[in-house]
Write a protein that holds these residues in place. Structure first.
Motif, PDB file in Angstrom:
ATOM      1  N   THR A  58       0.821  -1.211   0.000  1.00  0.00           N
ATOM      2  CA  THR A  58       0.000   0.000   0.000  1.00  0.00           C
ATOM      3  C   THR A  58       0.853   1.258   0.000  1.00  0.00           C
ATOM      4  O   THR A  58       0.528   2.247  -0.663  1.00  0.00           O
ATOM      5  N   SER A 103       6.906   4.187   4.698  1.00  0.00           N
ATOM      6  CA  SER A 103       6.580   3.006   5.495  1.00  0.00           C
ATOM      7  C   SER A 103       5.739   3.396   6.702  1.00  0.00           C
ATOM      8  O   SER A 103       6.113   4.293   7.458  1.00  0.00           O
ATOM      9  N   GLN A 104       4.627   2.741   6.862  1.00  0.00           N
ATOM     10  CA  GLN A 104       3.788   2.973   8.033  1.00  0.00           C
ATOM     11  C   GLN A 104       4.556   2.565   9.280  1.00  0.00           C
ATOM     12  O   GLN A 104       4.703   3.335  10.220  1.00  0.00           O
ATOM     13  N   SER A 105       5.050   1.334   9.290  1.00  0.00           N
ATOM     14  CA  SER A 105       5.690   0.789  10.488  1.00  0.00           C
ATOM     15  C   SER A 105       7.089   1.350  10.701  1.00  0.00           C
ATOM     16  O   SER A 105       7.557   1.449  11.829  1.00  0.00           O
ATOM     17  N   THR A 108       9.697  -2.243   7.967  1.00  0.00           N
ATOM     18  CA  THR A 108       9.641  -3.211   6.871  1.00  0.00           C
ATOM     19  C   THR A 108      11.062  -3.507   6.367  1.00  0.00           C
ATOM     20  O   THR A 108      11.756  -2.598   5.905  1.00  0.00           O
ATOM     21  N   SER A 156      -3.699  -1.655   5.740  1.00  0.00           N
ATOM     22  CA  SER A 156      -3.423  -0.237   5.973  1.00  0.00           C
ATOM     23  C   SER A 156      -4.518   0.630   5.350  1.00  0.00           C
ATOM     24  O   SER A 156      -4.872   0.454   4.185  1.00  0.00           O
ATOM     25  N   LYS A 242      -6.433  -4.279  -1.297  1.00  0.00           N
ATOM     26  CA  LYS A 242      -7.176  -4.374  -0.043  1.00  0.00           C
ATOM     27  C   LYS A 242      -8.191  -5.511  -0.105  1.00  0.00           C
ATOM     28  O   LYS A 242      -8.387  -6.235   0.859  1.00  0.00           O
ATOM     29  N   GLU A 245      -6.416  -8.911   0.077  1.00  0.00           N
ATOM     30  CA  GLU A 245      -5.801  -9.075   1.379  1.00  0.00           C
ATOM     31  C   GLU A 245      -6.790  -9.537   2.450  1.00  0.00           C
ATOM     32  O   GLU A 245      -6.474 -10.437   3.223  1.00  0.00           O
TER      33      GLU A 245
END
Ligand code: F6R
Length: 369
Positions: A58, A103-105, A108, A156, A242, A245
């Motif tokens: 995403t 990156s959200q986190s 990664t 996400s 999405k 997933e």
């Protein structure tokens, strides 16, 4: 912690307006973009000839949306690459390249390894990240945080709209430094951006129940296609990702213009196809091209679900369902058009009795290569 919501994903989709608002907060001042974290770092942007955006999943689709803004407003050529593909070839990068990771986190592994590799090659690095103090921002020359708040559901959602918001702020900031965009235009885009949270809220308020009903009717669907053009193209890819997933059904996104080069062969009677329609106010030509794509698939029996701006009557005769989004500037439509797709994926997974927060085989943060 879910605070009355049926899932974290439902809560997080409901927080999409705030995610955008919080990412903007403190970064707009007197009609222009001021990013305090980038203070004194103008040389990250002035001497570059190219930007390479690296990310996965995403986040990479957010990057693809950001490419349109960075090229239009900052006039820098942009390539968007999947981190794991970028890392394992011999990319041409160096001091004239700015590598923007998303990156959200911030953890990664594929993205982290690509950032480290880019630094070793002498490239400048900037991270767009949702997690304070995560590894990727620590490994980068600069960071612009998205302020979507913690994202718990594996899929996400609110982080995606926050990533696009941060990329737009960055594009305006870089455009201002490089003098590639007029102050009046920056002011107008800033106004558009500030209006987005209320418009996302409007989509949630007016369309959520309708979309959930649609998803319920479609619970047994085996495949869904998504078509978009221009900034709508990465949104089509995001809608498809999405759905795969969390609903475990086949879904694919295409550039609408690509239809006649192959994918139209997939269209048979009853095939559901979502089509993202760009506003005719911005480009009558682009709009008419997408409307003719709709006619082509409708003539082959597709079940056409259109996402179009309020008042777009041209799509009505050819659509089985119309999902409306409020009027917005051309660059800002993706931030609205993605919302129905997030709701739809969640609705379909729920209708199929699946756990939307914990899809099989997936982890929230992929810390292995
Ligand atoms: C999709 C999804 C994944 C992540 C990807 C990158 O809904 O969540 O595709 O976007 O694994 O993760 P981050 O942004 O944490 O680097």
């Amino acid at each position: 912690e879910k605070g009355g919501w049926s899932s974290f994903m439902a809560k997080e989709v409901s927080e999409e307006p705030e995610a955008v608002a919080n990412t903007i907060r403190g970064r707009i001042h007197e009609g222009t973009v001021v990013i305090p974290e980038l203070d004194g770092l103008d040389d990250l942007f002035s001497g570059i000839s190219r930007i390479v955006v690296i990310a996965c999943g995403t986040a990479a689709y957010a990057g693809q949306v950001g490419k349109y803004a960075l090229e239009k407003w900052a006039r820098v050529p942009v390539d968007v690459e999947l981190a794991h593909e970028f890392r394992y070839r011999d990319p041409v990068i160096g001091p004239g390249t700015l590598v923007v990771s998303i990156s959200q986190s911030g953890e990664t592994m594929d993205t982290l390894m690509a950032v480290k590799f880019a630094r070793e090659q002498g490239a400048k690095t900037l991270s767009i990240c949702n997690t304070q103090g995560a590894t990727i921002p620590r490994e980068s020359d600069a960071v612009v945080y998205t302020h979507a708040g913690p994202e718990v559901a594996v899929a996400s959602t609110k982080a995606f709209v926050a990533q696009i918001t941060a990329l737009y702020l960055l594009a305006l900031h870089v455009g201002r430094i490089r003098d590639t965009i007029a102050a009046v235009d920056i002011a107008e885009h800033v106004r558009e951006l500030e209006a987005i949270p209320a418009k996302i809220q409007r989509v949630l308020t007016l369309e959520q129940a309708h979309i959930e009903q649609l998803a319920h009717w479609m619970a047994d669907t085996r495949s869904v296609l998504f078509l978009g053009r221009n900034v709508g193209y990465p949104i089509a890819l995001e809608g498809a990702l999405k759905l795969k997933e969390i609903s475990y059904i086949h879904a694919e996104g295409f550039a609408a213009g690509e239809l006649k080069h192959g994918p139209i062969a997939l269209v048979e009677p009853g095939q559901p196809v979502f089509v993202l329609v760009p506003s005719p106010r911005h480009s009558a030509l682009l709009h008419s091209k997408v409307v003719s794509n709709i006619q082509e698939i409708q003539a082959r029996g597709a079940r056409v679900i259109v996402i179009a701006e309020e008042g777009d009557a041209a799509v009505l005769p050819f659509a089985d369902e119309v999902l409306h989004i409020p009027l917005a500037g051309a660059m800002f439509e993706p931030l609205l058009a993605v919302v129905p797709l997030h709701i739809f994926a969640m609705g379909l997974a729920t209708a199929r009795g699946l756990d939307v927060d914990q899809p099989r085989n997936l982890a929230k943060s992929v810390t292995v290569e």
